[in-house]
Design a protein around this motif. Structure first.
Motif, PDB file in Angstrom:
ATOM      1  N   GLU A 107      33.627  64.560  48.872  1.00 11.04           N
ATOM      2  CA  GLU A 107      33.796  65.728  48.002  1.00 11.04           C
ATOM      3  C   GLU A 107      33.035  66.940  48.514  1.00 11.04           C
ATOM      4  O   GLU A 107      33.314  68.064  48.099  1.00 11.04           O
ATOM      5  CB  GLU A 107      33.364  65.384  46.569  1.00 11.04           C
ATOM      6  N   HIS A 108      32.084  66.717  49.425  1.00 18.77           N
ATOM      7  CA  HIS A 108      31.357  67.856  50.001  1.00 18.77           C
ATOM      8  C   HIS A 108      32.120  68.443  51.175  1.00 18.77           C
ATOM      9  O   HIS A 108      31.695  69.443  51.756  1.00 18.77           O
ATOM     10  CB  HIS A 108      29.946  67.443  50.434  1.00 18.77           C
ATOM     11  N   ASP A 109      33.240  67.815  51.534  1.00 17.28           N
ATOM     12  CA  ASP A 109      34.054  68.332  52.635  1.00 17.28           C
ATOM     13  C   ASP A 109      35.432  68.787  52.165  1.00 17.28           C
ATOM     14  O   ASP A 109      35.914  69.832  52.586  1.00 17.28           O
ATOM     15  CB  ASP A 109      34.215  67.248  53.713  1.00 17.28           C
ATOM     16  N   ASP A 129      33.780  59.509  44.788  1.00 11.89           N
ATOM     17  CA  ASP A 129      33.035  60.348  45.730  1.00 11.89           C
ATOM     18  C   ASP A 129      32.263  59.474  46.714  1.00 11.89           C
ATOM     19  O   ASP A 129      31.415  58.686  46.312  1.00 11.89           O
ATOM     20  CB  ASP A 129      32.079  61.271  44.961  1.00 11.89           C
ATOM     21  N   ARG A 206      14.922  87.640  64.639  1.00 12.76           N
ATOM     22  CA  ARG A 206      15.851  87.558  63.498  1.00 12.76           C
ATOM     23  C   ARG A 206      16.608  86.240  63.579  1.00 12.76           C
ATOM     24  O   ARG A 206      17.216  85.940  64.602  1.00 12.76           O
ATOM     25  CB  ARG A 206      16.845  88.722  63.496  1.00 12.76           C
ATOM     26  N   PRO A 297      13.699  80.116  54.584  1.00 15.43           N
ATOM     27  CA  PRO A 297      13.577  78.969  53.677  1.00 15.43           C
ATOM     28  C   PRO A 297      13.411  77.638  54.397  1.00 15.43           C
ATOM     29  O   PRO A 297      13.012  76.651  53.804  1.00 15.43           O
ATOM     30  CB  PRO A 297      14.890  78.999  52.902  1.00 15.43           C
ATOM     31  N   CYS A 298      13.705  77.616  55.698  1.00 12.61           N
ATOM     32  CA  CYS A 298      13.787  76.347  56.425  1.00 12.61           C
ATOM     33  C   CYS A 298      13.043  76.492  57.744  1.00 12.61           C
ATOM     34  O   CYS A 298      13.267  77.443  58.487  1.00 12.61           O
ATOM     35  CB  CYS A 298      15.265  76.041  56.662  1.00 12.61           C
ATOM     36  N   ARG A 312      16.630  68.307  56.200  1.00  8.10           N
ATOM     37  CA  ARG A 312      16.213  69.705  56.285  1.00  8.10           C
ATOM     38  C   ARG A 312      14.722  69.789  55.965  1.00  8.10           C
ATOM     39  O   ARG A 312      14.262  69.150  55.036  1.00  8.10           O
ATOM     40  CB  ARG A 312      17.029  70.574  55.324  1.00  8.10           C
ATOM     41  N   THR A 314      12.279  71.786  54.411  1.00 10.36           N
ATOM     42  CA  THR A 314      12.120  72.902  53.478  1.00 10.36           C
ATOM     43  C   THR A 314      11.096  72.517  52.415  1.00 10.36           C
ATOM     44  O   THR A 314      10.770  71.345  52.247  1.00 10.36           O
ATOM     45  CB  THR A 314      13.452  73.215  52.755  1.00 10.36           C
ATOM     46  N   SER A 316      11.456  72.261  49.333  1.00 11.41           N
ATOM     47  CA  SER A 316      12.008  71.462  48.232  1.00 11.41           C
ATOM     48  C   SER A 316      12.661  70.169  48.734  1.00 11.41           C
ATOM     49  O   SER A 316      13.230  69.425  47.930  1.00 11.41           O
ATOM     50  CB  SER A 316      13.048  72.286  47.482  1.00 11.41           C
TER      51      SER A 316
END
Lengths: 370, 370
Positions: A107-109, A129, A206, A297-298, A312, A314, A316
């Motif tokens: 479902e994430h794809d 899912d 950047r 953020p990462c 990731r 991060t 959180s």
């Protein structure tokens, strides 16, 4: 290799059965590749109740799923040409025909529209899912995967090292990026792992900067971040240089802070360490040095068949590092109008007993004045 | 330019209001760019009941939405950093806060997982389907868009023409592709419009062939298909050549058939002509010549901010061509083991009174023996 893919599919089979789905549809390209090897673009994999089927709109070009004669442990190949023919829909049909009662999909794809088309194509099948089950399997890399990433790292180091021997002043970011990508391929990469970043002067540091016509000038910071794709596996190396005889004081100060932060992050890459801890130790160095404002953020992420995959790093992030998980450590600071510094490495998490994290990208990190 | 974007957003506003949605969320990158100009990757546009807001995870790098001071007809910029912060979710929040009762989203772009996150973020808002409303607005190009595509075509012709003056025998598909992409950028392209296709010998004529280490040899068919991205607008030119003093009879026969098919397709590009008719006349020539087996499902497609957009020229396509719609005509035949021929052009549909279809890619289509 095909035994490896078969074993991966078997693990996913077991998970799906345990989760109550007799069938699963894998559509995310990197996941399909992980389970089948190189396949045509858009191909999807059905892990069926009766059979595994790779559904594609075209016949795979050489190399096929594996060299040599077809094997019993390979998925059947179903080619569904047709401009509007969605392989995922054909796969759902097949699952229904094979009597699957539920089909776990990514479902994430899948888009909402595709998901609806699947439901319409296979009304008797309940869509569940699959979540990020395949991404989870992909987290820990085997020796074969890591050796591909090691080669990818060497190719990127090589391309970067050669560029540094040439004259940079007066050339545009765009041309330097293209030359790097040409050198990657010259040395045997399948292509760049991601769009090469060349950022000069105020652009330096950047994140994800896309090369422009800005020419490299005396006194610039120059940030270069590139990676190679070798047999689908990727790596990332990023360095920042100073153009001219000697860096300014502010440049040295900023570079030292990012260097220290990146080293802290690298040294934190040990099995059992929480993702967020690695991010925190990196961030703390920059904050303590007065560069805490507007940090990204990462500070790093997993890498493998995708340049940015789980985990990731991060503030959180939930979870802990395992051995044999490749990640990037890539803190950066960008001072608007002045430029900035980024330092990226790709490393493999290893226990201290094995010497700690394995560095795949070995280009020097001392501040070079070019 | 910003007036142009404002006018496009106003048209979409009207359509949404007519369809009963006071707010719309545009997430498909090419659609966001069409409505706002160049924006950071991942940015989404909220057409809100109260305000239009561009939601991004980073501040746009130069150029901003428009040069010069901010204007009242520009969307407000909302930057939502955070590794896990989905701009679409932030936009849905905003729509709810502004009192929208329903929000039309692009279900053909949003994944099921993202769509669910939107629903959870804005419970009081009913999610509707915007469908391909923006894609429909994008079909007919204005003069500004067409002039960008004209330049993109010139850049691709130029890069291809220069390559043909060099020695090709003994060089790999990969290197030829990289040289073409370097030349595109040298001449001012923002980049390639799509991964450059260089296909030699048995690879020639294979659709979407990715360059390999196959070297160009005497007697080969050589298919090259490339395009330039100029300010986001794309084009495609594809040609097939014979390597060596003179082509073999089978090569001439095959080339003539594809050439005739491609010409028939080009000549059919007139306002009011059904998409499927253009496909049919192209296909018929190949079938009549005995090359009807295994033809690709699509003989051409729209092109603009995406290399493959509406309309599609297929046997099942619904709809008719309009003036000022750019499309490709790109029939191809691939004979397994022997190679094949593809000829691609990008043209703009024009009425006969204006001289008929405008050809944007003018590289010769006579069979060159290189």
């Amino acid at each position: 290799m095909s035994e490896v893919y078969a074993a991966r599919r078997a693990r996913l089979h077991d998970q799906c059965t345990a989760a109550g789905s007799a069938a699963a549809l894998v559509s995310r390209p990197a996941n399909v590749r992980y389970l089948c090897g190189a396949v045509p673009p858009g191909a999807v994999l059905l892990l069926g109740p009766v059979q595994d089927v790779l559904v594609a709109t075209e016949v795979p070009s050489a190399p096929p799923l594996s060299s040599g004669p077809p094997r019993s442990d390979e998925p059947r190949l179903l080619v569904t040409p047709g401009a509007d023919g969605d392989p995922a829909v054909a796969a759902a049909d097949l699952a229904a025909a094979d009597g699957a009662e539920s089909l776990a999909v990514e479902e994430h794809d899948l888009t909402v529209a595709r998901h609806r088309a699947l439901g319409a194509a296979a009304r008797r099948v309940r869509l569940a899912d699959l979540g990020r089950a395949v991404e989870q399997l992909r987290l820990i890399k085997d020796d074969e995967e890591i050796s591909c990433m090691r080669i990818a790292g060497e190719l990127a180091d090589q391309a970067l090292g050669e560029l540094l021997e040439s004259i940079l002043v007066g050339r545009t970011e765009r041309h330097l990026a293209l030359e790097l990508e040409r050198r990657l391929v010259d040395h045997g990469a399948d292509g760049p792992a991601f769009p090469t970043v060349v950022a000069a002067g105020p652009n330096a540091g950047r994140p994800g900067h896309l090369p422009t016509d800005r020419r490299v000038e005396e006194g610039d910071f120059l940030t270069i971040s590139l990676g190679a794709d070798y047999r689908g596996y990727r790596c990332q190396v990023g360095r920042t240089f100073v153009i001219g005889p000697s860096p300014a004081d502010w440049q040295v100060e900023l570079y030292d802070a990012v260097f220290a932060a990146q080293r802290a992050g690298r040294e934190a890459l040990l099995p059992g360490r929480a993702y967020r801890d690695v991010d925190r130790v990196t961030r703390q160095v920059l904050t303590a040095a007065g560069f805490g404002d507007g940090l990204e953020p990462c500070t790093g992420h997993g890498v493998g068949l995708e340049i940015d995959e789980d985990p990731r790093l991060t503030p959180s992030a939930m979870g802990k590092l395992d051995a044999c998980v490749p990640v990037t450590v890539e803190p950066g600071v960008h001072l608007p109008g002045r430029g900035g510094v980024r330092i990226d490495d790709t490393l493999v998490v290893r226990p201290e007993a094995d010497g700690g994290p394995e560095l795949l990208t070995i280009t020097t990190k001392e501040l070079l004045a070019l």
